[in-house]
Scaffold this motif. Sequence first.
Motif, PDB file in Angstrom:
ATOM      1  N   SER A  49      -0.564  33.308  11.271  1.00  0.00           N
ATOM      2  CA  SER A  49      -1.097  32.848   9.910  1.00  0.00           C
ATOM      3  C   SER A  49      -1.772  34.073   8.889  1.00  0.00           C
ATOM      4  N   VAL A  50      -1.423  33.768   7.838  1.00  0.00           N
ATOM      5  CA  VAL A  50      -1.914  34.925   6.743  1.00  0.00           C
ATOM      6  C   VAL A  50      -2.499  34.376   5.795  1.00  0.00           C
ATOM      7  N   SER A  51      -3.694  34.796   5.333  1.00  0.00           N
ATOM      8  CA  SER A  51      -4.349  34.378   4.156  1.00  0.00           C
ATOM      9  C   SER A  51      -5.127  35.373   3.479  1.00  0.00           C
ATOM     10  N   GLN A  52      -5.498  35.217   2.198  1.00  0.00           N
ATOM     11  CA  GLN A  52      -5.968  36.167   1.423  1.00  0.00           C
ATOM     12  C   GLN A  52      -7.590  35.560   0.951  1.00  0.00           C
ATOM     13  N   PRO A  53      -8.457  35.938   1.717  1.00  0.00           N
ATOM     14  CA  PRO A  53      -9.755  35.214   1.580  1.00  0.00           C
ATOM     15  C   PRO A  53     -10.526  35.150  -0.083  1.00  0.00           C
ATOM     16  N   ILE A  54     -10.075  36.135  -0.653  1.00  0.00           N
ATOM     17  CA  ILE A  54     -10.758  36.256  -1.946  1.00  0.00           C
ATOM     18  C   ILE A  54      -9.481  35.945  -2.904  1.00  0.00           C
ATOM     19  N   THR A  55      -9.781  34.946  -3.775  1.00  0.00           N
ATOM     20  CA  THR A  55      -9.042  34.415  -4.745  1.00  0.00           C
ATOM     21  C   THR A  55      -8.915  35.231  -5.937  1.00  0.00           C
ATOM     22  N   THR A  56     -10.141  35.636  -6.434  1.00  0.00           N
ATOM     23  CA  THR A  56     -10.342  36.265  -7.661  1.00  0.00           C
ATOM     24  C   THR A  56     -11.429  37.496  -7.482  1.00  0.00           C
ATOM     25  N   THR A  57     -11.236  38.676  -8.091  1.00  0.00           N
ATOM     26  CA  THR A  57     -11.901  39.625  -7.890  1.00  0.00           C
ATOM     27  C   THR A  57     -12.115  40.514  -9.263  1.00  0.00           C
ATOM     28  N   THR A  58     -13.231  41.071  -9.748  1.00  0.00           N
ATOM     29  CA  THR A  58     -13.248  41.705 -10.868  1.00  0.00           C
ATOM     30  C   THR A  58     -13.741  43.370 -10.739  1.00  0.00           C
ATOM     31  N   ALA A  59     -13.258  44.180 -11.564  1.00  0.00           N
ATOM     32  CA  ALA A  59     -13.889  45.601 -11.360  1.00  0.00           C
ATOM     33  C   ALA A  59     -13.698  46.035 -12.597  1.00  0.00           C
ATOM     34  N   ASN A  60     -14.378  47.465 -12.736  1.00  0.00           N
ATOM     35  CA  ASN A  60     -14.465  48.153 -13.985  1.00  0.00           C
ATOM     36  C   ASN A  60     -13.314  49.179 -14.128  1.00  0.00           C
ATOM     37  N   VAL A  61     -13.006  49.411 -15.325  1.00  0.00           N
ATOM     38  CA  VAL A  61     -11.868  50.500 -15.567  1.00  0.00           C
ATOM     39  C   VAL A  61     -12.504  51.863 -14.746  1.00  0.00           C
ATOM     40  N   ASN A  62     -11.841  52.640 -14.341  1.00  0.00           N
ATOM     41  CA  ASN A  62     -12.199  53.794 -13.458  1.00  0.00           C
ATOM     42  C   ASN A  62     -12.605  53.832 -12.342  1.00  0.00           C
ATOM     43  N   GLY A  63     -12.827  52.151 -11.753  1.00  0.00           N
ATOM     44  CA  GLY A  63     -13.486  52.033 -10.752  1.00  0.00           C
ATOM     45  C   GLY A  63     -12.560  51.603  -9.590  1.00  0.00           C
ATOM     46  N   ARG A  64     -12.790  51.055  -8.640  1.00  0.00           N
ATOM     47  CA  ARG A  64     -11.894  50.646  -7.488  1.00  0.00           C
ATOM     48  C   ARG A  64     -12.122  49.239  -6.942  1.00  0.00           C
ATOM     49  N   ALA A  65     -11.170  48.513  -6.592  1.00  0.00           N
ATOM     50  CA  ALA A  65     -10.865  47.279  -6.066  1.00  0.00           C
ATOM     51  C   ALA A  65     -10.330  47.206  -4.397  1.00  0.00           C
ATOM     52  N   GLU A  66     -10.770  46.178  -3.840  1.00  0.00           N
ATOM     53  CA  GLU A  66     -10.406  45.789  -2.626  1.00  0.00           C
ATOM     54  C   GLU A  66      -9.796  44.549  -2.497  1.00  0.00           C
ATOM     55  N   LEU A  67      -8.733  44.460  -1.863  1.00  0.00           N
ATOM     56  CA  LEU A  67      -7.902  43.365  -1.770  1.00  0.00           C
ATOM     57  C   LEU A  67      -7.589  43.112  -0.238  1.00  0.00           C
ATOM     58  N   HIS A  68      -8.099  41.879   0.465  1.00  0.00           N
ATOM     59  CA  HIS A  68      -7.986  41.640   1.683  1.00  0.00           C
ATOM     60  C   HIS A  68      -7.050  40.647   2.064  1.00  0.00           C
ATOM     61  N   CYS A  69      -6.411  41.052   3.092  1.00  0.00           N
ATOM     62  CA  CYS A  69      -5.301  40.001   3.771  1.00  0.00           C
ATOM     63  C   CYS A  69      -5.620  39.785   5.109  1.00  0.00           C
ATOM     64  N   ASP A  70      -5.866  38.740   5.626  1.00  0.00           N
ATOM     65  CA  ASP A  70      -6.084  38.270   7.005  1.00  0.00           C
ATOM     66  C   ASP A  70      -4.961  38.022   7.604  1.00  0.00           C
ATOM     67  N   VAL A  71      -4.720  38.619   9.010  1.00  0.00           N
ATOM     68  CA  VAL A  71      -3.480  38.046   9.566  1.00  0.00           C
ATOM     69  C   VAL A  71      -3.963  37.773  11.229  1.00  0.00           C
ATOM     70  N   SER A  72      -3.568  36.755  11.301  1.00  0.00           N
ATOM     71  CA  SER A  72      -3.598  36.041  12.858  1.00  0.00           C
ATOM     72  C   SER A  72      -2.432  35.931  13.582  1.00  0.00           C
ATOM     73  N   MET A  73      -2.268  36.306  14.767  1.00  0.00           N
ATOM     74  CA  MET A  73      -1.011  36.260  15.409  1.00  0.00           C
ATOM     75  C   MET A  73      -1.066  36.543  16.720  1.00  0.00           C
ATOM     76  N   LYS A  74      -0.200  35.976  17.744  1.00  0.00           N
ATOM     77  CA  LYS A  74      -0.176  36.320  19.224  1.00  0.00           C
ATOM     78  C   LYS A  74       0.639  37.828  19.301  1.00  0.00           C
ATOM     79  N   SER A  75       0.220  38.652  19.749  1.00  0.00           N
ATOM     80  CA  SER A  75       0.712  39.720  20.286  1.00  0.00           C
ATOM     81  C   SER A  75       1.927  39.749  21.173  1.00  0.00           C
ATOM     82  N   ILE A  76       1.915  38.877  21.983  1.00  0.00           N
ATOM     83  CA  ILE A  76       2.946  38.631  22.966  1.00  0.00           C
ATOM     84  C   ILE A  76       3.384  37.172  22.946  1.00  0.00           C
ATOM     85  N   TYR A  77       4.926  36.942  22.670  1.00  0.00           N
ATOM     86  CA  TYR A  77       5.216  35.685  22.738  1.00  0.00           C
ATOM     87  C   TYR A  77       6.649  35.624  23.309  1.00  0.00           C
ATOM     88  N   THR A  78       7.227  34.483  23.734  1.00  0.00           N
ATOM     89  CA  THR A  78       8.501  34.403  24.190  1.00  0.00           C
ATOM     90  C   THR A  78       9.078  33.443  23.634  1.00  0.00           C
TER      91      THR A  78
END
Length: 243
Positions: A44-73
């Motif tokens: 399952s993949v989702s981006q919890p924040i749909t819109t974000t605002t930042a200033n010029v010369n500033g910084r921005a953070e974009l998040h991506c949440d990943v849920s998965m099984k580490s072992i499967y058959t």
Amino acid sequence: MNSFAGDIYLLLVLVFTFRPTETVDHDQCGCMAMSPPPSSANLSVSQPITTTTANVNGRAELHCDVSMKSIYTYKHIVYITDNPIVYWYKHCPNSFTGKAVFSGKSASEEYINRANQTVHEIQEHSTLRRRRFTLEIFQLNVHDSGDYFCVIMIRARYGPYGDCGGGTRLEVVDVSSMPTPTSSKPSSSESLGKCFLHLFISFIIMLLGCGALLGFIIWMLVKLRRNGRTQKAESETGGFSME
């Protein structure tokens, strides 16, 4: 060498097999994995924040949440998928305007020294793991505004599969070019009304002052008249006693 060729192959397959299927803020932009993950992977993949605002010369953070099984058959074969490959795209994957921002562990040429990706464990329960991939972009400029998508690629023995988030819209604002707020000047009618109000208050104060002065004068005249009568009565009484 074989590993490098495999990475190139996966990247080419990813780019040419993703197609837009969903929208972000009603723009024709989105993506879908070329091959859906097996149900046993619980990806399952989702981006919890749909819109974000930042200033010029500033910084921005974009998040991506990943849920998965580490072992499967799959077909009685055990697969380990602890290390998903994360790609970040500006605009749409596999589109004429799409741009690769971050591929695997390195930034694209436009974002070198301006982009960094970090990974944090959000939850780990049994074989189900949740991770947050965060793309940080530094020294922003107005051209960095746009829709950013994270794409998750999983290597498997029978071929790669993956999924992607719904996108995050980044708006970079140049505060230096924004007009400074100015105090609003009152209209002519408001100024005229305030002028009449001040004149009315001054007139009332003047009337009160004149009334007080007139009352004081009348009080003094009455007092002087009473004193004059008293003195006259005393003088008449004193003259009669002497005779």
